[in-house]
Write a protein that holds these residues in place. Sequence first.
Motif, short mmCIF file in Angstrom:
data_model
loop_
_atom_site.label_atom_id
_atom_site.label_comp_id
_atom_site.label_asym_id
_atom_site.label_seq_id
_atom_site.Cartn_x
_atom_site.Cartn_y
_atom_site.Cartn_z
N ASP A 60 0.83 -1.21 0.00
CA ASP A 60 0.00 0.00 0.00
C ASP A 60 0.87 1.26 0.00
OD1 ASP A 60 -2.65 -1.35 2.14
OD2 ASP A 60 -2.31 -1.49 -0.02
N SER A 61 1.98 1.20 0.68
CA SER A 61 2.86 2.38 0.76
C SER A 61 3.49 2.73 -0.58
CB SER A 61 3.96 2.13 1.80
OG SER A 61 4.74 1.01 1.42
N ALA A 62 3.51 1.77 -1.50
CA ALA A 62 4.16 1.98 -2.80
C ALA A 62 3.17 2.31 -3.91
CB ALA A 62 4.96 0.74 -3.18
N LYS A 63 1.93 1.98 -3.71
CA LYS A 63 0.94 2.18 -4.77
C LYS A 63 0.83 3.63 -5.18
CE LYS A 63 -1.89 -1.83 -3.58
NZ LYS A 63 -3.17 -2.31 -2.98
N GLY A 64 0.85 3.86 -6.48
CA GLY A 64 0.73 5.21 -7.01
C GLY A 64 2.04 5.98 -7.07
N ARG A 65 3.08 5.48 -6.41
CA ARG A 65 4.37 6.18 -6.41
C ARG A 65 5.49 5.34 -7.03
NH1 ARG A 65 6.82 7.54 -1.62
NH2 ARG A 65 6.01 5.67 -0.59
N PHE A 66 5.44 4.04 -6.83
CA PHE A 66 6.51 3.15 -7.31
C PHE A 66 5.99 2.30 -8.45
CE2 PHE A 66 8.71 2.75 -2.87
CZ PHE A 66 8.86 4.13 -2.84
N THR A 67 6.89 1.98 -9.38
CA THR A 67 6.55 1.08 -10.48
C THR A 67 7.64 0.05 -10.65
OG1 THR A 67 5.38 2.87 -11.64
CG2 THR A 67 5.97 0.93 -12.92
N ILE A 68 7.24 -1.21 -10.66
CA ILE A 68 8.19 -2.30 -10.88
C ILE A 68 8.06 -2.76 -12.32
CG2 ILE A 68 6.60 -4.12 -10.10
CD1 ILE A 68 9.06 -5.51 -8.83
N SER A 69 9.20 -3.04 -12.95
CA SER A 69 9.20 -3.50 -14.33
C SER A 69 10.40 -4.42 -14.55
CB SER A 69 9.25 -2.30 -15.29
OG SER A 69 10.46 -1.57 -15.11
N ARG A 70 10.40 -5.08 -15.69
CA ARG A 70 11.52 -5.99 -15.97
C ARG A 70 11.94 -5.87 -17.43
NH1 ARG A 70 9.49 -11.32 -14.04
NH2 ARG A 70 11.49 -12.10 -14.73
N ASP A 71 13.21 -6.14 -17.66
CA ASP A 71 13.76 -6.21 -19.00
C ASP A 71 14.40 -7.59 -19.12
OD1 ASP A 71 15.27 -6.10 -21.33
OD2 ASP A 71 15.80 -4.00 -21.05
N ASN A 72 13.70 -8.52 -19.75
CA ASN A 72 14.19 -9.89 -19.82
C ASN A 72 15.48 -9.99 -20.63
OD1 ASN A 72 12.16 -10.94 -18.21
ND2 ASN A 72 10.81 -11.33 -19.96
N ALA A 73 15.65 -9.10 -21.61
CA ALA A 73 16.88 -9.14 -22.41
C ALA A 73 18.10 -8.78 -21.57
CB ALA A 73 16.75 -8.17 -23.58
N LYS A 74 17.88 -8.00 -20.52
CA LYS A 74 18.99 -7.59 -19.66
C LYS A 74 19.00 -8.33 -18.32
CE LYS A 74 19.35 -2.93 -21.59
NZ LYS A 74 19.32 -1.47 -21.30
N ASN A 75 18.09 -9.28 -18.15
CA ASN A 75 18.00 -10.01 -16.88
C ASN A 75 17.94 -9.05 -15.68
OD1 ASN A 75 18.17 -12.31 -18.39
ND2 ASN A 75 19.95 -13.15 -17.35
N THR A 76 17.13 -8.04 -15.83
CA THR A 76 17.10 -6.98 -14.82
C THR A 76 15.66 -6.59 -14.49
OG1 THR A 76 19.23 -6.11 -15.57
CG2 THR A 76 17.86 -4.63 -14.28
N VAL A 77 15.43 -6.36 -13.21
CA VAL A 77 14.17 -5.83 -12.73
C VAL A 77 14.44 -4.43 -12.16
CG1 VAL A 77 12.35 -6.06 -10.99
CG2 VAL A 77 13.10 -8.04 -12.28
#
Length: 119
Positions: A60-77
């Motif tokens: 809840d503390s992260a909603k609306g402010r933080f975004t998680i994403s991934r780049d599978n080509a770079k093996n990175t989140v």
Amino acid sequence: QVQLVESGGGLVQAGGSLRLSCAVSGSTFSNRAIGWYRQAPGKQRELVAGISSGRTNYADSAKGRFTISRDNAKNTVYLQMNSLKPEDTAVYYCNLGLTSVWGRPSDYWGQGTQVTVSS
């Protein structure tokens, strides 16, 4: 051997932004789930956000402010953190594992990256 390496932490003023990265090696990455956790001094480690192949989960503390994403080509989140607050100050860790997305971390942790938000 699975390795997770976090980067991108630092000192930022309240209202600012940071983007954290978690680079994963030693594991088939594209369908692996990753969770971002944080631990502030004197507090328990807590889930911030998680991502699996098709879903995301946010505290809840992260909603609306933080975004998680991934780049599978770079093996990175990534964890994009906007509108940072002093209470976001903590060491941020990434964790590999399906249940990690839902607040049940595995034994696979990175070394952590410090985020400090000044008021």
